[in-house]
Design an enzyme around this catalytic site. Sequence first.
Site, PDB file in Angstrom:
ATOM      1  CE  LYS A 124      11.360  19.197 -12.167  1.00  0.00           C
ATOM      2  NZ  LYS A 124      10.373  19.371 -13.213  1.00  0.00           N
ATOM      3  CG  HIS A 180      -1.700  -1.249   1.428  1.00  0.00           C
ATOM      4  ND1 HIS A 180      -2.905  -1.498   0.823  1.00  0.00           N
ATOM      5  CD2 HIS A 180      -1.418  -2.347   2.165  1.00  0.00           C
ATOM      6  CE1 HIS A 180      -3.339  -2.693   1.202  1.00  0.00           C
ATOM      7  NE2 HIS A 180      -2.444  -3.239   2.007  1.00  0.00           N
ATOM      8  CB  SER A 231      15.155  22.039 -15.814  1.00  0.00           C
ATOM      9  OG  SER A 231      15.000  23.412 -15.561  1.00  0.00           O
ATOM     10  CD  GLU A 281       7.655  11.124 -16.310  1.00  0.00           C
ATOM     11  OE1 GLU A 281       6.833  11.704 -15.611  1.00  0.00           O
ATOM     12  OE2 GLU A 281       8.521  11.732 -16.986  1.00  0.00           O
TER      13      GLU A 281
END
Lengths: 475, 475, 475, 475
Positions: free
Chosen positions: D300, D173, D294, D307
């Site tokens: 970053k 969970h 970036s 993804e």
Amino acid sequence: MSDPRAPAPGRPANPTATNRLWGGRFARGPAAIMEQINASIGFDRRLYAQDIAASRAHCQMLVRQNIIPAADGDAILAGLDHVLAEIGSGTFAFKTEHEDIHMNVEARLAALIGPAAGRLHTARSRNDQVATDFRLWLRDAIDQLDGDLRALQAALIVKAELHVDTVLPGLTHLQPAQPVSFGHHLLAYVEMIGRDRGRFADCRRRLNESPLGAAALAGTPYPIDRDLTARLLGFDRPAANSLDAVSDRDFALEFLGAAAILSVHLSRFAEELVYWVSTAIGFVSLSDAFTTGSSIMPQKRNPDAAELVRAKSGRVIGALAGLLIVLKGLPLAYSKDMQEDKEPVFECVDSMALCLAATTGMVEDMTVSAARMRAAATAGFTTATDLADYLVTNLGLPFRAAHHVTGRLVKLAEERGVTLDALPLEVLQSVEPRLTDAVYAELTVEASMGRRTSYGGTAPERVRAAVRAARERFL
Amino acid sequence: MSDPRAPAPGRPANPTATNRLWGGRFARGPAAIMEQINASIGFDRRLYAQDIAASRAHCQMLVRQNIIPAADGDAILAGLDHVLAEIGSGTFAFKTEHEDIHMNVEARLAALIGPAAGRLHTARSRNDQVATDFRLWLRDAIDQLDGDLRALQAALIVKAELHVDTVLPGLTHLQPAQPVSFGHHLLAYVEMIGRDRGRFADCRRRLNESPLGAAALAGTPYPIDRDLTARLLGFDRPAANSLDAVSDRDFALEFLGAAAILSVHLSRFAEELVYWVSTAIGFVSLSDAFTTGSSIMPQKRNPDAAELVRAKSGRVIGALAGLLIVLKGLPLAYSKDMQEDKEPVFECVDSMALCLAATTGMVEDMTVSAARMRAAATAGFTTATDLADYLVTNLGLPFRAAHHVTGRLVKLAEERGVTLDALPLEVLQSVEPRLTDAVYAELTVEASMGRRTSYGGTAPERVRAAVRAARERFL
Amino acid sequence: MSDPRAPAPGRPANPTATNRLWGGRFARGPAAIMEQINASIGFDRRLYAQDIAASRAHCQMLVRQNIIPAADGDAILAGLDHVLAEIGSGTFAFKTEHEDIHMNVEARLAALIGPAAGRLHTARSRNDQVATDFRLWLRDAIDQLDGDLRALQAALIVKAELHVDTVLPGLTHLQPAQPVSFGHHLLAYVEMIGRDRGRFADCRRRLNESPLGAAALAGTPYPIDRDLTARLLGFDRPAANSLDAVSDRDFALEFLGAAAILSVHLSRFAEELVYWVSTAIGFVSLSDAFTTGSSIMPQKRNPDAAELVRAKSGRVIGALAGLLIVLKGLPLAYSKDMQEDKEPVFECVDSMALCLAATTGMVEDMTVSAARMRAAATAGFTTATDLADYLVTNLGLPFRAAHHVTGRLVKLAEERGVTLDALPLEVLQSVEPRLTDAVYAELTVEASMGRRTSYGGTAPERVRAAVRAARERFL
Amino acid sequence: MSDPRAPAPGRPANPTATNRLWGGRFARGPAAIMEQINASIGFDRRLYAQDIAASRAHCQMLVRQNIIPAADGDAILAGLDHVLAEIGSGTFAFKTEHEDIHMNVEARLAALIGPAAGRLHTARSRNDQVATDFRLWLRDAIDQLDGDLRALQAALIVKAELHVDTVLPGLTHLQPAQPVSFGHHLLAYVEMIGRDRGRFADCRRRLNESPLGAAALAGTPYPIDRDLTARLLGFDRPAANSLDAVSDRDFALEFLGAAAILSVHLSRFAEELVYWVSTAIGFVSLSDAFTTGSSIMPQKRNPDAAELVRAKSGRVIGALAGLLIVLKGLPLAYSKDMQEDKEPVFECVDSMALCLAATTGMVEDMTVSAARMRAAATAGFTTATDLADYLVTNLGLPFRAAHHVTGRLVKLAEERGVTLDALPLEVLQSVEPRLTDAVYAELTVEASMGRRTSYGGTAPERVRAAVRAARERFL
């Protein structure tokens, strides 16, 4: 493979992506993999006109709000026109190293007008830019699809009007049920397509809000005028929440949903076409233009176009399921997953455009064999219901008794291999003595069809009125 | 199985359907198979109130049009009321031998009032009857879902108003990007749900046409008044084409499409909840009411409800795909395949109702840790963009130079393990000598957030206005 | 709704879940929502026999390894037998407050044998327990499905043998192409079902590893013997990785994938049945047992069972897509989302069992009209290929020339509305003078069919051999 | 669109397909529509090597069986080699007018060698030809995918071996549950990929039957040797039924099903990567090679590749659903719908190859922060179960009592904000006086992990053995 000379197959059609090392290694190194998985210019170049239109509007607003100098704005607008012309004429060199359509345009703009190009990206980000471009593109695509849908309705209505009086066996469970007007049957699809148009129109209305100015995800400190850019781009209003504006793609899902329903409607009509043109049925024939033949069997007209229309529903429903899956469980705001939103939509638009063109073409092209339709409609005792109704209405039989009489007569007809209205009067009277010659007029398919005058029914007078109404509502 | 005493598993939960012979043989004979595959009363009993309402309207119309005697009409109406009461009170005995809800009601009516019951079915057929019932049911379900959706929006808006000034790290790619108001974040979902409501409302409007009177497929010879029955049942108008009215189920597809999009929206929020309440993040906590615990680890709050909401998207999308597949390639008019239309819709309505109740409950229940949110928002240099903007606006640096300076400062801060606003002034000045103490005020997450005042942006004044606007638009 | 007396519809069939307050509010409070969304006993009770079998094996192992006392083990085993008998006889009271089948059984065990019941859960967790139960259940279900599939093959083979010499028009694009043996056509489905059985068998083999002992996710410190429990339960081996054992459900996905393919195969056969039994085609008829009739049209045999079999593919494919979506993007190890794994599998097993019983029943039930099949096969010039082949082989014409001659003759036959073998010899000779009477024997559908003697071809001698081979391979 | 100069967008990327008239009219005429909807050369050219290999085998067999002269056979083989070389070197001119790969190759062959080319098509048809080509292609693709899958397993095993002793918080969970070895966690995916390989291997085995010689649908009268062509092409045997051989595409469905499951496995790992590399978690970092950065926020590292891998599951599942839909309800034998079989398979193969390359690359590239993992594992009282076990085993407490003691201690630790092993002894003894210093050694995450020595458990000694076993089983 038995032939060692065969090059490694099963790989991207794009020759630059294929190499012998790939078996086991996708690319020569991480950089190559990333470029391949990351770059979207291969498909998002289709957004070019919208990207430039949005940049023009953004630039005009920046000047009006004194965020960038007017001179820079003029240079940018002229440069963008130049880029648009280059792409339109096919002379623009898209580069994978610039990843996507936004960077390709901006890089070219910089090459054309120098540092002023850099000011264009003030107060926006690629996140709101791509959301804006995609909505504009889809809005245009919907407008074009609406024209295609209207054209299909027009073709159906024209054909329906020609065949108001043509009798088709109305089927349930693929079994003859009651005679219906072929024009009435075609108008059923006019209704379906009408609702499809309504769904696309609702989708268009709902998507017509401008994300521009949402910036990366949180809005921007610059004193921008989002109403102005929205107005310039034909949006109804700016989107009310910056996070929502860059994070959601429900407009694409809604579009795919509407397209999936349309594709199912088209698949049903295609199924009927395949059946109608088959040798065994022969209700309709299609010309060479929409069939493929065989050099041996000259009578063969394979309805390839109809079969492909039927099949395309798979692709469209798959695209819908695919994008729902991409978005399922994604946290806000932007994730790279969302780059997968465009290809399914592009493919779906192309498929639907092609299917509509093919279906409209087939409707216009088809030749109807009224004789074969009528013959099939008279088989199957499709007017048995009418006989029962006659017994109730004219001889005052209770419904149960009427059914019983009808059943016996159908059985007699079936045994003799004839239709109900071909039974001699003495046979009719052997079951129900009060029957007279008058009954025969009630047992034809035309009489049956003509009697169903309730609103929305198949009686020719109703269908003629429905044709007129359809013209007014849809064309 | 190792245990020979275990009964044959893997079979219908319904005990009457389970029998030892079934292993390998589904049923004792063809009749049993047909009854099992054919009967729909197991699920379509949910249509009972709509079925009776439609029969009442049809009966009133038949009397008004002098198609059946008024006395019979009165008996039918009284009988239907009786049946309705029986079902409502749980005393009605549904019978599989009567196949579906229509036959169950009619058989009971006949038992109650005698032969007059037979007149009710004049000028209609089960084909238009089931289409009418299903539309009425779905219309009611949409009305109830709209209430549930509105309740969720209300809960989100209340919570958003409480947290206009609460700073959340706005994420892209699950990485901190810019600080955003937690209220702003919640309002993004209010927008999504708002569009979901719009989609359901459009679906409701489009489905709200009466199929009643289309009869089997072709209309009817009886002088019925379809406008009257439509009006009595709250439909906007009768459906214009009888074949379309009994053949299409696009309203169910459109409903499932809207529900699938809603389920994706809910799955995204659920994903965020699961993340927010996790021990590592701790932005939000849920009470025992919406979590399950562990007898050993008292800190453990498993967000079971959120996980189930996330998962239900699978079921809803599956239901959508399933019904599209059922209808794909079906010729007109009615085929038995269409009996498969109801279960996916019922399940979807139940799932969505449950998910909305659970989500609304969790929103109301959740406790926000503003401190943990703020701490996370200050990590990750989320105000670096603001520093660059400051250099451009206040020191007149060109954007490129500002970026360069910012990059160097971020690197220094990263090396020291501190946030940007914790760098001593001399460090700032070592990179850009003109920087002064004034810059610090610009580097807080509150300043960053407060600055994004563009329409739709995250500045608290904007979010407060957005809360007010949302109340007006949606509640 | 026009009728205010109608109770709120659109809600769970389960009466305890329905209440008037629900309109807008799903349940009276958070606790009720959680109970509804969380409890699985409503569906996972179907695992009861497997749950008890797994507990028995676990208990025996715990005793053998001296982890629990033998006396406690005996009490547990006796208690479990008792619970099994109670559930089997329908006297067990399932309670929602005990959430799932595991807790229901354990609670009852405790009531029966007291504190010793608590020892049963030593060295296991519900995570490995449910994974074990579900695999056992699915293994049993696969074994039963395999029997059903074999029964369908048997029915097809029996019918194929009867119809080795029956001529069917082989269709491509629903157009007559070449004559084929109806037995050969049925055997095509025997092949498909054979591969379906192979897929289920592969799935069974791959899933047959024991998760028991993986405990919550990490294994256990107790000196358990996983080989022993695996052996007792008929597993091939214990699963090699505890995290994988409790986290993955690919066995359920693989099962649903195989079922989806099977459902597509059945949908294709069902489509053919609907077509074959239609009045227009009439190749096959089904008895009352597998059709529904009409009181008016005695000839009407609606093939409802076939249509429902065709439609069920939607449900199965939807279930597959749904579970893939549930698992997409779930991090390891257990999440509550995974509770959504059972219902789609249960529904799919029930649907497939029902569809197989119905399909087998229809195959056994169907009456074939060899005359109508033959008549249709002779229409459509299905032997034109044979004529061309004859010209090449017997008269030595080049293939192109043979095609040309054939095309002209087909055209002449088409104009006269006759089949090729009904053209007078002088007509044949007017196109190719060397043709003699001998050609007629080559133009019958029987000759055409008999000539295709290549392995796998439709010549009766081949089909007879194929029937024998199919019996050996599959029965 | 606000800008009237923007050309009509939303249309095929292929410039030849775009024309201004198209808005509303798809193409200039029926012929153009048919060409667009019908031609498959745009995608089926990927089958070229297989098409030529199959033609070579067919030709060799025809010669051997004396069906065509040896001289013609030699000319054909030489010609085919020439065509293969032309396509391989990119000098072949594909023509849409030749529709598909088969006709393109044959037309070129005729141009090269003259009329003898016509003999190649003796005793076959495009129906068996395309089925043969597609199976050969997919077999090759599976072989390459298997290499990619093995490479991913190798990368995971290497990393797992490095991190046998690295402690990760095992989550359920998304909440910490018990400490697990990071190596153990990676090996869970090795198991999943192992089963994926098994599924592809089963698919390969089942598809490896030769359709060649099934001809159009019924077999052929020529004395062909199907065993020979099967052997020459590496098939295990010829397909046993000609109708089945040209009609079914279940091998493509089975492949897509296996790929969909694989894509779900990869999506789960990708989800974990996105989580692990996020700033808030920081368990893993990826280099620039697999992230995008970036210019402002140097820390970053957007995990774009992960993804995209996660998102691709949508496309693959969509492709599976799509092809199932295409085949649903299609009667035998060939219909043009089946032309839609190749694109989804091609896209899926490309997507999976890319995703596997990216995932393998990320596994090899990732840097693990054992410190952050361990810190997270010690939070969340992940060793509370161990404390309870200690009380049972060492102090003889009944399990209930042990739980109670543990619960009280966890509560005390939680109030103090410390881990269990940081509680002073007097605090421990205040709850259970018999506790001694010895307990501390049991409460570390290492001790907890080390204790789970059951087969398949996370104890390092077990994991080390599992690494060795995995190497043997999979590499």
